[in-house]
Write a protein that holds these residues in place. Structure first.
Motif, PDB file in Angstrom:
ATOM      1  N   GLU A 211       1.032  -1.280  -0.041  1.00 22.24           N
ATOM      2  CA  GLU A 211      -0.002   0.033   0.015  1.00 22.24           C
ATOM      3  C   GLU A 211       0.860   1.290  -0.139  1.00 22.24           C
ATOM      4  N   MET A 212       2.009   1.191   0.726  1.00 22.44           N
ATOM      5  CA  MET A 212       2.861   2.383   0.566  1.00 22.44           C
ATOM      6  C   MET A 212       3.523   2.655  -0.729  1.00 22.44           C
ATOM      7  N   ASP A 213       3.795   1.648  -1.471  1.00 21.05           N
ATOM      8  CA  ASP A 213       4.452   1.650  -2.584  1.00 21.05           C
ATOM      9  C   ASP A 213       3.556   2.285  -3.843  1.00 21.05           C
ATOM     10  N   ARG A 214       2.288   1.956  -3.336  1.00 20.14           N
ATOM     11  CA  ARG A 214       0.958   2.572  -4.048  1.00 20.14           C
ATOM     12  C   ARG A 214       0.544   4.199  -3.924  1.00 20.14           C
ATOM     13  N   GLY A 215       1.513   4.626  -2.867  1.00 19.50           N
ATOM     14  CA  GLY A 215       1.100   5.978  -2.394  1.00 19.50           C
ATOM     15  C   GLY A 215      -0.065   6.090  -1.607  1.00 19.50           C
ATOM     16  N   ARG A 216      -0.525   4.866  -0.979  1.00 14.76           N
ATOM     17  CA  ARG A 216      -1.738   5.176  -0.069  1.00 14.76           C
ATOM     18  C   ARG A 216      -1.527   5.391   1.342  1.00 14.76           C
ATOM     19  N   LEU A 217      -0.274   5.721   1.847  1.00 15.08           N
ATOM     20  CA  LEU A 217      -0.028   6.007   3.278  1.00 15.08           C
ATOM     21  C   LEU A 217      -0.928   7.176   3.663  1.00 15.08           C
TER      22      LEU A 217
END
Length: 235
Positions: free
Chosen positions: A220-226
């Motif tokens: 999820e962090m790699d997808r920019g969803r932080l």
């Protein structure tokens, strides 16, 4: 729309295929097999009606109980009301996706969830941890005590592998949710979830699941969803 009309509408919307899916996940008769999306037109007509929600929930019919959660008024429910609903929640799709969701929109959500987590009862614990997932994924970070959430992470680290199966799953979801939706403790939860590693969850009549919160958070962090927050919790 009164109780009898709603029950008739739900029964008419039931599908045998959907019913089989619900039963395979733990639902018990009576079940109509109504897809959650198919309930929306009825919910739009009724909007919020706590009296009707209580009537429907008390039937023991899975579809009626699920629909009750959609039209309930969480802010009108007391702790004893939520406890009564939990008493009737006989499997995780009710405890975690009806009762915990409804609780998460109340003003007493954290207080009740804390009591359930401390109960040593599998589905109550599961609902308590799940409620925090719904809360953290929706409410601003400043609505939570960082030290409290940090202590909860320590509890998960110490207890997850020895907890009951449904509680394990909810605790793992808690790790993932904190990692994605609660920025202040992102680094800590990454460290803890790496140490926790793979969580094995045994499921009755199904293959066991292997959960990995660390990988889920990283994806999820790699997808920019932080920092992701959902706009609504209930349907």
């Amino acid at each position: 729309m009164d109780f009898d009309t709603v029950m008739q509408e739900l029964e008419a919307l039931g599908k045998e295929r959907t019913k089989k899916i619900y039963i395979s996940n733990g639902a018990q008769e009576p079940v109509f097999g109504v897809a959650t999306g198919a309930m929306k037109p009825i919910a739009k007509q009724i909007k919020i009606n706590q009296r009707l929600a209580d009537e429907l929930y008390a039937t023991g019919n899975y579809d009626a109980m699920y629909f009750a959660g959609i039209i309930a008024d969480p802010k009108a429910m007391t702790e004893s009301d939520f406890d009564r609903w939990m008493d009737a929640a006989y499997f995780y799709m009710l405890s975690d996706y009806v009762v915990a969701v409804t609780l998460s929109e109340s003003d007493i959500a954290q207080e009740v969830a804390d009591n359930w987590i401390a109960s040593n009862q599998e589905l109550r614990m599961s609902a308590g941890w799940s409620c925090y997932c719904w809360l953290l994924g929706n409410r601003p970070d400043n609505k939570f005590s960082e030290s409290k959430i940090s202590t909860m992470l320590d509890t998960v680290k110490a207890e997850i592998h020895d907890s009951p199966e449904r509680t394990k799953s909810a605790m793992n979801n808690f790790l993932s949710t904190v990692g994605i939706s609660y920025k202040p403790l992102n680094e800590k939860v990454l460290e803890i979830s790496r140490e926790v590693g793979i969580v094995e969850v045994k499921r009755e009549n199904k293959k066991r699941s292997f959960l990995n919160a660390y990988e889920s958070i990283q994806k999820e962090m790699d997808r920019g969803r932080l920092g992701f927050k959902r706009k609504y919790v209930r349907c």
